[in-house]
Design a protein around this motif. Sequence first.
Motif, PDB file in Angstrom:
ATOM      1  N   LEU A 161      13.516  19.114  18.131  1.00 57.44           N
ATOM      2  CA  LEU A 161      12.319  18.866  18.347  1.00 57.44           C
ATOM      3  C   LEU A 161      11.819  17.636  19.308  1.00 57.44           C
ATOM      4  CD1 LEU A 161      10.363  20.284  15.404  1.00 57.44           C
ATOM      5  CD2 LEU A 161      10.356  21.458  17.447  1.00 57.44           C
ATOM      6  N   GLY A 162      12.853  16.698  19.154  1.00 54.47           N
ATOM      7  CA  GLY A 162      12.621  15.399  19.932  1.00 54.47           C
ATOM      8  C   GLY A 162      12.068  14.316  19.109  1.00 54.47           C
ATOM      9  N   PHE A 163      12.121  14.555  17.824  1.00 56.54           N
ATOM     10  CA  PHE A 163      11.596  13.403  16.909  1.00 56.54           C
ATOM     11  C   PHE A 163      12.953  12.360  16.909  1.00 56.54           C
ATOM     12  CE2 PHE A 163       8.613  16.450  15.107  1.00 56.54           C
ATOM     13  CZ  PHE A 163       7.962  15.554  14.487  1.00 56.54           C
ATOM     14  N   LEU A 164      12.551  11.194  16.833  1.00 54.41           N
ATOM     15  CA  LEU A 164      13.458  10.065  16.795  1.00 54.41           C
ATOM     16  C   LEU A 164      13.498   9.673  15.532  1.00 54.41           C
ATOM     17  CD1 LEU A 164      12.963   7.869  20.098  1.00 54.41           C
ATOM     18  CD2 LEU A 164      14.547   9.870  19.695  1.00 54.41           C
ATOM     19  N   ARG A 165      14.866   9.198  15.054  1.00 60.73           N
ATOM     20  CA  ARG A 165      14.960   8.467  13.600  1.00 60.73           C
ATOM     21  C   ARG A 165      14.576   6.921  13.831  1.00 60.73           C
ATOM     22  NH1 ARG A 165      19.734   9.255   9.078  1.00 60.73           N
ATOM     23  NH2 ARG A 165      19.587  11.306   9.731  1.00 60.73           N
ATOM     24  N   GLU A 166      13.610   6.703  13.002  1.00 56.24           N
ATOM     25  CA  GLU A 166      13.115   5.358  13.498  1.00 56.24           C
ATOM     26  C   GLU A 166      13.487   4.501  12.399  1.00 56.24           C
ATOM     27  OE1 GLU A 166       9.095   6.335  13.875  1.00 56.24           O
ATOM     28  OE2 GLU A 166       9.226   6.566  15.973  1.00 56.24           O
ATOM     29  N   GLY A 167      14.112   4.773  11.263  1.00 58.96           N
ATOM     30  CA  GLY A 167      14.578   4.061  10.171  1.00 58.96           C
ATOM     31  C   GLY A 167      14.733   4.536   8.901  1.00 58.96           C
ATOM     32  N   LEU A 168      15.516   3.862   7.980  1.00 56.44           N
ATOM     33  CA  LEU A 168      15.656   4.549   6.605  1.00 56.44           C
ATOM     34  C   LEU A 168      15.107   3.422   5.481  1.00 56.44           C
ATOM     35  CD1 LEU A 168      18.132   6.209   5.149  1.00 56.44           C
ATOM     36  CD2 LEU A 168      19.109   3.919   4.696  1.00 56.44           C
ATOM     37  N   LEU A 169      14.342   4.409   4.641  1.00 57.68           N
ATOM     38  CA  LEU A 169      13.685   3.711   3.462  1.00 57.68           C
ATOM     39  C   LEU A 169      14.254   4.231   2.390  1.00 57.68           C
ATOM     40  CD1 LEU A 169      11.542   4.492   5.995  1.00 57.68           C
ATOM     41  CD2 LEU A 169       9.856   4.474   4.420  1.00 57.68           C
ATOM     42  N   ARG A 170      14.775   3.116   1.831  1.00 62.09           N
ATOM     43  CA  ARG A 170      15.712   3.039   0.529  1.00 62.09           C
ATOM     44  C   ARG A 170      15.039   3.586  -0.629  1.00 62.09           C
ATOM     45  NH1 ARG A 170      18.296  -2.236  -0.216  1.00 62.09           N
ATOM     46  NH2 ARG A 170      16.084  -2.751   0.423  1.00 62.09           N
ATOM     47  N   GLU A 171      15.643   4.421  -1.405  1.00 56.36           N
ATOM     48  CA  GLU A 171      15.228   4.810  -2.627  1.00 56.36           C
ATOM     49  C   GLU A 171      13.748   5.068  -2.527  1.00 56.36           C
ATOM     50  OE1 GLU A 171      17.284   2.347  -5.670  1.00 56.36           O
ATOM     51  OE2 GLU A 171      19.237   2.934  -4.949  1.00 56.36           O
ATOM     52  N   ARG A 172      13.123   5.834  -1.994  1.00 56.21           N
ATOM     53  CA  ARG A 172      11.665   6.005  -1.805  1.00 56.21           C
ATOM     54  C   ARG A 172      11.141   6.887  -2.533  1.00 56.21           C
ATOM     55  NH1 ARG A 172       8.546   8.681   2.356  1.00 56.21           N
ATOM     56  NH2 ARG A 172       6.591   7.474   2.593  1.00 56.21           N
ATOM     57  N   TRP A 173      12.142   8.132  -3.145  1.00 59.00           N
ATOM     58  CA  TRP A 173      11.619   9.030  -3.908  1.00 59.00           C
ATOM     59  C   TRP A 173      12.442   8.994  -5.371  1.00 59.00           C
ATOM     60  CZ3 TRP A 173       7.396  11.679  -2.359  1.00 59.00           C
ATOM     61  CH2 TRP A 173       7.173  11.773  -1.134  1.00 59.00           C
ATOM     62  N   GLN A 174      11.796   9.700  -6.139  1.00 56.03           N
ATOM     63  CA  GLN A 174      12.330   9.904  -7.412  1.00 56.03           C
ATOM     64  C   GLN A 174      11.900  11.093  -7.790  1.00 56.03           C
ATOM     65  OE1 GLN A 174      12.665   6.531 -10.304  1.00 56.03           O
ATOM     66  NE2 GLN A 174      13.074   8.048 -12.002  1.00 56.03           N
ATOM     67  N   VAL A 175      12.872  12.107  -7.930  1.00 56.42           N
ATOM     68  CA  VAL A 175      12.515  13.620  -8.196  1.00 56.42           C
ATOM     69  C   VAL A 175      13.442  14.015  -9.170  1.00 56.42           C
ATOM     70  CG1 VAL A 175      12.383  15.903  -7.206  1.00 56.42           C
ATOM     71  CG2 VAL A 175      11.690  13.756  -5.894  1.00 56.42           C
ATOM     72  N   GLY A 176      13.046  14.595 -10.102  1.00 61.55           N
ATOM     73  CA  GLY A 176      13.856  15.127 -11.544  1.00 61.55           C
ATOM     74  C   GLY A 176      14.973  13.832 -11.816  1.00 61.55           C
ATOM     75  N   GLY A 177      14.701  12.715 -11.867  1.00 63.28           N
ATOM     76  CA  GLY A 177      15.249  11.529 -12.213  1.00 63.28           C
ATOM     77  C   GLY A 177      16.285  10.888 -11.115  1.00 63.28           C
ATOM     78  N   GLU A 178      16.248  11.596 -10.034  1.00 66.84           N
ATOM     79  CA  GLU A 178      17.269  11.290  -9.001  1.00 66.84           C
ATOM     80  C   GLU A 178      16.635  10.236  -7.883  1.00 66.84           C
ATOM     81  OE1 GLU A 178      20.490  13.077  -5.859  1.00 66.84           O
ATOM     82  OE2 GLU A 178      18.608  14.368  -6.288  1.00 66.84           O
ATOM     83  N   LEU A 179      16.921   9.188  -7.506  1.00 63.40           N
ATOM     84  CA  LEU A 179      16.411   8.424  -6.537  1.00 63.40           C
ATOM     85  C   LEU A 179      17.077   8.928  -5.233  1.00 63.40           C
ATOM     86  CD1 LEU A 179      16.738   5.020  -8.123  1.00 63.40           C
ATOM     87  CD2 LEU A 179      14.512   5.927  -7.239  1.00 63.40           C
ATOM     88  N   ASP A 181      16.862   8.345  -0.691  1.00 65.26           N
ATOM     89  CA  ASP A 181      16.026   7.688   0.530  1.00 65.26           C
ATOM     90  C   ASP A 181      15.625   8.701   1.312  1.00 65.26           C
ATOM     91  OD1 ASP A 181      17.962   5.545  -0.431  1.00 65.26           O
ATOM     92  OD2 ASP A 181      19.458   5.985   1.129  1.00 65.26           O
ATOM     93  N   SER A 182      14.614   7.843   2.388  1.00 65.83           N
ATOM     94  CA  SER A 182      13.964   8.807   3.554  1.00 65.83           C
ATOM     95  C   SER A 182      14.286   8.280   4.694  1.00 65.83           C
ATOM     96  CB  SER A 182      12.644   8.461   3.232  1.00 65.83           C
ATOM     97  OG  SER A 182      11.821   8.703   2.291  1.00 65.83           O
ATOM     98  N   ALA A 183      14.859   9.133   5.610  1.00 67.40           N
ATOM     99  CA  ALA A 183      15.086   8.840   7.002  1.00 67.40           C
ATOM    100  C   ALA A 183      13.613   9.268   7.679  1.00 67.40           C
ATOM    101  CB  ALA A 183      16.288  10.040   7.628  1.00 67.40           C
ATOM    102  N   TRP A 184      13.233   8.164   8.246  1.00 63.87           N
ATOM    103  CA  TRP A 184      11.937   8.147   8.731  1.00 63.87           C
ATOM    104  C   TRP A 184      12.015   8.717  10.324  1.00 63.87           C
ATOM    105  CZ3 TRP A 184       7.695   8.750   6.241  1.00 63.87           C
ATOM    106  CH2 TRP A 184       6.544   8.675   6.611  1.00 63.87           C
ATOM    107  N   TYR A 185      11.245   9.772  10.557  1.00 63.93           N
ATOM    108  CA  TYR A 185      11.408  10.156  11.870  1.00 63.93           C
ATOM    109  C   TYR A 185       9.672  10.021  12.717  1.00 63.93           C
ATOM    110  CZ  TYR A 185      15.818  12.365  11.482  1.00 63.93           C
ATOM    111  OH  TYR A 185      17.117  12.434  11.430  1.00 63.93           O
ATOM    112  N   GLY A 186       9.857   9.764  14.018  1.00 62.01           N
ATOM    113  CA  GLY A 186       8.373   9.844  14.651  1.00 62.01           C
ATOM    114  C   GLY A 186       8.541  10.801  16.071  1.00 62.01           C
ATOM    115  N   LEU A 187       7.559  11.200  16.508  1.00 60.48           N
ATOM    116  CA  LEU A 187       7.296  11.799  17.827  1.00 60.48           C
ATOM    117  C   LEU A 187       6.216  11.461  18.335  1.00 60.48           C
ATOM    118  CD1 LEU A 187       8.546  13.856  19.684  1.00 60.48           C
ATOM    119  CD2 LEU A 187       7.478  15.679  18.580  1.00 60.48           C
TER     120      LEU A 187
END
Length: 205
Positions: A161-179, A181-187
Amino acid sequence: MTPLAELNLRTARLHLRPLAAGDEADLFAIFGDPQVMRYWSTPPWGGLDDAAAMIERDRQALAGRGDLRLGLVPHTGDAAGRVVGTVSVFRIDASNRRAEIGYALARAQQGRGLMHEALQALVAAAFDHTPGAPFDDLALHRLEADADPRNAASCRTLERLGFLREGLLRERWQVGGELSDSAWYGLLRPDWLAAQAGAAAQPAG
Ligand SMILES: CC(C)(COP(=O)(O)OP(=O)(O)OC[C@H]1O[C@@H](n2cnc3c(N)ncnc32)[C@H](O)[C@@H]1OP(=O)(O)O)[C@@H](O)C(=O)NCCC(=O)NCCS
């Protein structure tokens, strides 16, 4: 400014519409599926009550011009008339003219480019500043998305769609005990409009 509760978008294969009573089983088939929810920000749903709660939350949000979620309903095929996925615009920050998008598709519908089609319509609507457009009051300039970097189909969907990957946010989520990362995208809207103009100018074939 189209009232969000009345927003309907149409693409070649899909009708995008607000969720409604009666969609519970279809929604549970999506958000109760551990494979669909593998990289989601919450665990899979436990039952139909979760679907009813989503429909009610959406009803209130749409009435108050809060978050927008639309169900994806195919025009034809086995799933015609059923909700097979959702797209959303949320965390709307009016003063900074930005919002996030989210999306999910039932497993049986994946791999056919359906989400690309739905998101193209959603992004076009979100960035439409024409008076009378659904988000004309916000004049959005930037859309953001957060994907698990291991979620290749989601990352690819955003990049197409044209979104650019702008960064990596480390261990941002904890779901069901699993940490995870987030790849952060912007358009940015100017980039979206330039890409659309370029695509329209391409010779056919
Ligand atoms: C992410 C999702 C919406 C993609 O929808 P879709 O309609 O199946 O997407 P597509 O068929 O257009 O495939 C997307 C792209 O990823 C690629 N892809 C799909 N699975 C892949 C995999 N396992 N590894 C690498 N690439 C993959 C496809 O080839 C396609 O690339 P292309 O555009 O170059 O052809 C869908 O897989 C989904 O709902 N997943 C579960 C929920 C989810 O993760 N939501 C996003 C949370 S951030």
